[in-house]
Design an enzyme around this catalytic site. Structure first.
Site, PDB file in Angstrom:
ATOM      1  N   GLY A  41       9.067   1.921   4.360  1.00  0.00           N
ATOM      2  CA  GLY A  41       8.337   1.479   3.175  1.00  0.00           C
ATOM      3  C   GLY A  41       7.825   2.660   2.376  1.00  0.00           C
ATOM      4  O   GLY A  41       7.721   3.787   2.874  1.00  0.00           O
ATOM      5  N   GLY A  44       1.922   3.783  -2.980  1.00  0.00           N
ATOM      6  CA  GLY A  44       1.170   4.751  -3.756  1.00  0.00           C
ATOM      7  C   GLY A  44       0.516   5.831  -2.921  1.00  0.00           C
ATOM      8  O   GLY A  44       0.101   6.856  -3.432  1.00  0.00           O
ATOM      9  N   ASP A 163      -7.305  -3.771   3.757  1.00  0.00           N
ATOM     10  CA  ASP A 163      -6.000  -4.171   3.223  1.00  0.00           C
ATOM     11  C   ASP A 163      -5.353  -5.256   4.085  1.00  0.00           C
ATOM     12  O   ASP A 163      -4.170  -5.167   4.431  1.00  0.00           O
ATOM     13  CB  ASP A 163      -5.077  -2.958   3.116  1.00  0.00           C
ATOM     14  CG  ASP A 163      -3.943  -3.183   2.103  1.00  0.00           C
ATOM     15  OD1 ASP A 163      -4.043  -4.135   1.304  1.00  0.00           O
ATOM     16  OD2 ASP A 163      -2.967  -2.415   2.123  1.00  0.00           O
TER      17      ASP A 163
END
Length: 357
Positions: A41, A44, A163
């Protein structure tokens, strides 16, 4: 890797030609130890790679996370390094739980920060919903009873995940347990301003828009912020819809989801409280949510025992005429009160009989 949104980011966007990406598929080893297999993956904050640790018997698979801070000042780099060390040790402590990936190694190389964690082979909940469709209320309650104890463990270690979302919850292929991955705390803590004198203090949002509550977007996350994210995850599991597809009340900012689902009254109230915009109106801990879920089987009995209204003589008479259901405890208490009333009446009668004329 997560799809976190960075505002005024002080992490540089990872390029395609990172040292690890150049090693993918080659026979060369990273740090003479890790054989990099593929990119898992890219976001940012860095890149995640699947690798094998050839220094261990059997060359077990692992995950290498490369965090990419934009740091030019040596003094700032030193402070970022100290924070990275501190947060990595926290992750190592959390990894002793069976539902948190174990931290295997952490190090710095050429101004980059690296975490090496165990590889959890399985399917994340977002992919699971895409494959089998939305879950039932019963299945989502089962999900909460499994994931909330992990969240309670994390919070007791003074860590806010920041998150939580379906992509970051994996159902392990081996035994079906849920594993919570990709903690945002370490990303937030190593960020530093690289030129405070010229630009002032920048801001850094860690999380995913839609799953993060208002206070987290305002850069003031608290433990209850993770409760909101769990609630939004429940909505996704129940509907298959991402957060941005739900309307919100223009006056209160609350997510308008009730008309899209048919839930039991109790679970609907629990989910609604998890999703409150205001922190003070939301559950404050995972333990509170679990306690609310555990009350459901006993609500009928508790409703009778928790009646605190004082009855008038008229209402008591009406109750005799129209008997209602009483729990065993309430019936026993009523029998004791009746017995005492009869005893007092007998004592008064006996006293009147023996009293002198």
């Amino acid at each position: 890797m997560d799809s976190s949104v960075a505002i005024f980011s002080r992490f540089r966007r990872p390029t395609q030609n990172t040292p690890l990406s150049q090693l993918c598929g080659s026979k060369r080893l990273f740090r003479n130890r890790y054989k990099v297999l593929q990119t898992l993956g890219r976001g940012g904050f860095g890149v995640t790679y699947l690798a094998k640790d050839v220094s261990l018997p059997g060359s077990p698979e692992c995950v290498i996370k490369q965090l990419c801070p934009k740091v030019n000042n040596p003094a700032i780099l030193q402070r970022a390094s100290e924070r990275f060390e501190r947060e990595a040790k926290t992750l190592a402590q959390l990894g002793s739980h069976a539902q948190v990936p174990q931290l295997l190694d952490y190090f710095q190389e050429q101004g980059e920060f690296y975490l090496v964690q165990e590889y959890i082979r399985g399917v994340n909940l977002a992919k699971e919903v895409r494959n089998v469709g939305p879950l039932s209320e019963l299945a989502v309650k089962r999900f909460l009873r499994e994931i909330l104890p992990v969240l309670d463990y994390i919070h007791r270690n003074q860590v806010i995940h920041r998150d939580i979302k379906p992509l970051n919850i994996i159902r392990c292929e081996d035994d079906g347990r849920l594993v919570l991955i990709d903690f945002g705390a370490v990303k937030e803590q190593i960020v530093e301003v690289d030129d405070m004198t010229q630009r002032g203090q920048s801001t850094q949002f860690v999380g995913t828009v839609g799953f993060a509550p208002p206070e987290q977007i305002s850069l003031r996350p608290v433990f209850a912020s993770d409760i909101y994210a769990i609630g939004m995850t429940c909505l996704y599991l129940l509907t298959g819809r991402p957060p941005m597809e739900f309307d919100c009340d223009p006056l209160t900012g609350e997510i308008m989801w009730e008309s899209m689902l048919h839930l039991s009254d109790h679970f609907g109230k629990v989910l609604s409280k998890m999703l409150k915009c205001s922190v003070v109106d939301r559950y404050q801990s995972a333990e509170q949510v679990l306690r609310a879920l555990e009350l459901e089987p006993y609500l009928d009995k508790l409703a009778d025992c928790m009646n605190t209204k004082t009855r008038s003589h008229e209402s008591e008479a009406e109750a005799v005429e129209a008997p209602r259901y009483l729990s065993p405890i309430a019936r026993r208490a009523q029998e004791i009160r009746d017995w005492r009333s009869r005893l007092l009446a007998k004592q008064r009668t006996r006293k009147n009989l023996v009293s002198p004329v």
